[in-house]
Design an enzyme around this catalytic site. Structure first.
Site, PDB file in Angstrom:
ATOM      1  N   GLU A 340       0.832  -1.210   0.000  1.00  0.00           N
ATOM      2  CA  GLU A 340       0.000   0.000   0.000  1.00  0.00           C
ATOM      3  C   GLU A 340       0.864   1.257   0.000  1.00  0.00           C
ATOM      4  OE1 GLU A 340      -2.828  -0.607  -0.837  1.00  0.00           O
ATOM      5  OE2 GLU A 340      -2.986  -2.691  -0.225  1.00  0.00           O
ATOM      6  N   HIS A 349      -0.050  -2.013  -9.888  1.00  0.00           N
ATOM      7  CA  HIS A 349       0.005  -3.461  -9.748  1.00  0.00           C
ATOM      8  C   HIS A 349       0.843  -4.066 -10.872  1.00  0.00           C
ATOM      9  CE1 HIS A 349      -3.866  -3.761  -7.139  1.00  0.00           C
ATOM     10  NE2 HIS A 349      -2.781  -3.551  -6.418  1.00  0.00           N
ATOM     11  N   VAL A 409      21.790   6.858  17.881  1.00  0.00           N
ATOM     12  CA  VAL A 409      22.594   5.656  17.680  1.00  0.00           C
ATOM     13  C   VAL A 409      23.559   5.968  16.550  1.00  0.00           C
ATOM     14  CG1 VAL A 409      22.612   3.209  17.148  1.00  0.00           C
ATOM     15  CG2 VAL A 409      20.675   4.177  18.386  1.00  0.00           C
ATOM     16  N   LEU A 414      21.623   8.933  10.197  1.00  0.00           N
ATOM     17  CA  LEU A 414      20.730   9.999  10.637  1.00  0.00           C
ATOM     18  C   LEU A 414      21.413  10.778  11.743  1.00  0.00           C
ATOM     19  CD1 LEU A 414      17.402   7.965  10.815  1.00  0.00           C
ATOM     20  CD2 LEU A 414      18.153   9.469   8.967  1.00  0.00           C
TER      21      LEU A 414
END
Length: 616
Positions: A340, A349, A409, A414
């Protein structure tokens, strides 16, 4: 290359071939019992912190079909944002939002040693639970509930006994989000520098998942059980989307433990419409994010497992999907959510000619017992086409230090609180400005990356870091004090543009002519004024907005803010009043907000033609 110290924990590996067993996934007909042997892998010289329960990297050895397998795991450091929040409700309906500690979590991704096409998504909270791909086949692993035993079951999903029901399907029936032009690879396209930069940039989807009341009941009214299941699902999503250079950070989890906030109904289109509107009206005002998915245990009509808007990422109402928690195997539910979300990212699809090197691909219209985590060649090209044409901006932004769900972390790419930079693991880092082991700048460096960083130094004040993109945009300039380009600035909303054919709106100049070309091709033009009178009908061919699933006719003065009418000017087409309509995404083909609808007038967000000074 990262050097590792191998510390072996002596656990024998005794494969055992079983015939049938009842596991969390159900009754499994063919499985192996294995005893994984843990081999701890740490960078040379690294010391595990005493308060850290789960290592950043681990290795496990066991055998599958008599052949040795080495499972290499790294903690999924992209799983949470720094200020990850969970929301549930008190008996009297009060909202309760908490920020649970998630720094030292137990969710990993990885691969099989010496298998370049392998991948893995594993929860190591209580034994090993998850899936791995080995030699093109998908295996599931979970601990056996035996006292004082390290035994695990390894099996293929196709060996789980299925209930006697039709295969689950996606509810999207027609997925074209724009014209049926042939899909071309990037190398075949004449891309602008801006499009090429956009295409090559990493993308970050800041995700919120909502679990409804029936999910709360299904899992014994346990917030912890629901949380664990959703963590496992998002961990799998990250593995699936990493191949597209997309990182998914879970910003929030909301559980409707005191009753649903919308009517969750078996009719998927109605439920998705209600969820998208609730997201725009309520959730976005409490928690800024890019995409939301509703996870429910309601049985949708027919064999449907989910539904998502097509080509809608970053849209405040339509960047959403709904997914049924249709299977005990979280891998299958994660595939449905990935599917989705794939629609949100412009994928259609798969057709019979599409291939991914497996028997079934992510965007197959039917969930298969031979499901894989691979995107087909069609999906990759459709996704690329969507990105080039629409360039959704929200997914370019890394989660802010204060947005990322898990506390800092080092090594997850990031930049989080307490870090100057993050270039990945010491093995992967190629940034000379950043110390990968500490996530601090190297001596003498002012910065490590950013539009205003050049060779580890801030760019001079006044340097253009974001050129103007059209007459409604302005160039943004470096300050000389930061590596980041300042917030994107635009010309004021309502300023005339395109030779007075439109008005600026959020940095663009939306005019009907361009919208028709986007939908019908280069020869398309806006239809004659009489065509727009169909918007007074209040049906799929013409309306201004929807309320509780009902199409509301346009008032006479608002007809140019409803469905867009065009003429493609092709000789084989004679109808002068053409619309773009797809049942799965009825919003596609409506006049864009901010579009000029008369002299001194523009379409407001609720599709009214109002004075340009009040439209925004």
């Amino acid at each position: 290359m990262m050097q590792v110290l191998l510390v072996t924990i002596s656990l024998a590996v005794f494969p055992y071939q079983g015939s049938s067993i009842i596991l969390e996934s159900g009754n499994v007909n063919d499985y192996e019992v294995v005893y994984p042997q843990k081999v701890t892998a740490m960078p040379k010289g690294a010391v595990k912190q005493p308060e850290q329960k789960y290592e950043d990297a681990m290795q496990y050895e066991f055998k599958v079909k008599g052949e040795p397998v080495v499972l290499l795991l790294e903690k999924n450091k992209d799983l949470f944002s720094e200020d990850y929040s969970e929301t549930h409700y008190s008996p009297d309906g009060r909202e309760i939002t908490t920020n649970p500690p998630v720094e030292d979590h137990c969710y990993y991704h990885g691969r099989i040693q010496n298998d370049a096409d392998s991948s893995a998504s594993i929860s190591a909270c209580n034994g090993l639970k998850g899936h791995f791909m080995l030699q093109g086949e998908t295996y599931l692993i979970e601990p056996l509930k035996l006292p004082d035993s390290e035994a695990h079951a390894v099996y293929k999903y196709e060996n789980v006994e299925k209930e006697d029901e039709a295969p689950k399907m996606c509810g999207v029936t027609q997925t074209n989000w724009e014209s049926d032009e042939p899909i071309k690879k990037a190398s075949q396209l004449n891309l602008t520098p801006e499009q090429r930069r956009y295409l090559n940039s990493p993308k970050y989807i800041k995700l919120v998942i909502v679990a409804d009341y029936i999910m709360f009941l299904k899992y014994g009214r346990s917030l912890i059980t629901i949380r664990t299941r959703i963590y496992e699902i998002v961990n799998i999503l990250n593995v699936i989307y990493r191949v597209l250079n997309i990182y998914i950070a879970l910003l929030g989890l909301e559980i409707w433990n005191n009753g649903d906030k919308i009517n969750v109904l078996p009719e998927t289109k109605v439920t998705l419409d209600l969820f998208g509107k609730w997201r725009e009206r309520d959730l976005l005002n409490r928690r800024k994010h890019d995409n939301a998915q509703l996870l429910t245990d309601i049985n949708f009509n027919g064999p449907t497992a989910g539904l998502g808007y097509v080509g809608s990422m970053c849209d405040p109402q339509y960047s959403a999907g709904i997914v049924q928690d249709h299977n005990k195997v979280n891998f299958l539910v994660a595939l449905a959510m990935a599917h989705e979300m794939g629609h949100n990212l412009g994928m259609e699809h798969d057709e019979i000619h599409c291939t991914c090197g497996a028997k079934s691909c992510i965007m197959s219209g039917t969930l298969s017992c031979e499901a894989s985590i691979r995107f087909s060649n069609c999906s990759r090209e459709e996704h690329q086409k969507y990105l080039i044409n629409k360039m959704p901006q929200c997914i370019l932004n890394k989660p802010l230090k204060t947005d990322i769900v898990s506390p800092a972390v080092c090594g997850n790419y990031l930049v989080e609180l307490g870090e100057d930079c993050d270039c990945g693991s010491p093995r992967d880092c190629q940034n000379p400005c950043c110390n990968a082991a500490t996530c601090k700048l190297t001596p003498g460096s002012q910065c490590a990356d950013g539009e205003c960083c050049d060779q580890c130094k801030f760019r001079r004040a006044g340097t253009v870091c974001r050129p103007a993109n059209g007459e409604c945009d302005v160039s943004d300039l470096c300050t000389g004090q930061s590596a980041e380009c300042p917030t994107d600035q635009f010309q004021r909303n309502g300023q005339p543009c395109q030779n007075n054919n439109g008005y600026c709106y959020s940095g663009t100049c939306p005019i009907m002519g361009k919208q028709c070309i986007s939908l019908f091709g280069a020869s398309a033009t806006v239809a004659q004024d009489a065509c727009f009178q169909f918007n007074s009908l209040g049906n799929e061919y013409g309306y201004c907005r929807k309320e509780n699933g009902r199409k509301i006719p346009c008032a006479p003065q608002d007809v140019k803010c409803g469905r867009l009418y065009c003429f493609d000017n092709l000789p084989e087409h004679k109808n002068p009043c053409q619309i773009y309509y797809t049942p799965s995404d009825e919003n596609k083909g409506m006049v864009d907000p901010g579009t000029k609808c008369g002299d001194g007038k523009a379409c407001s967000s609720n599709r009214q033609c109002v004075d340009v000074n009040t439209a925004y």
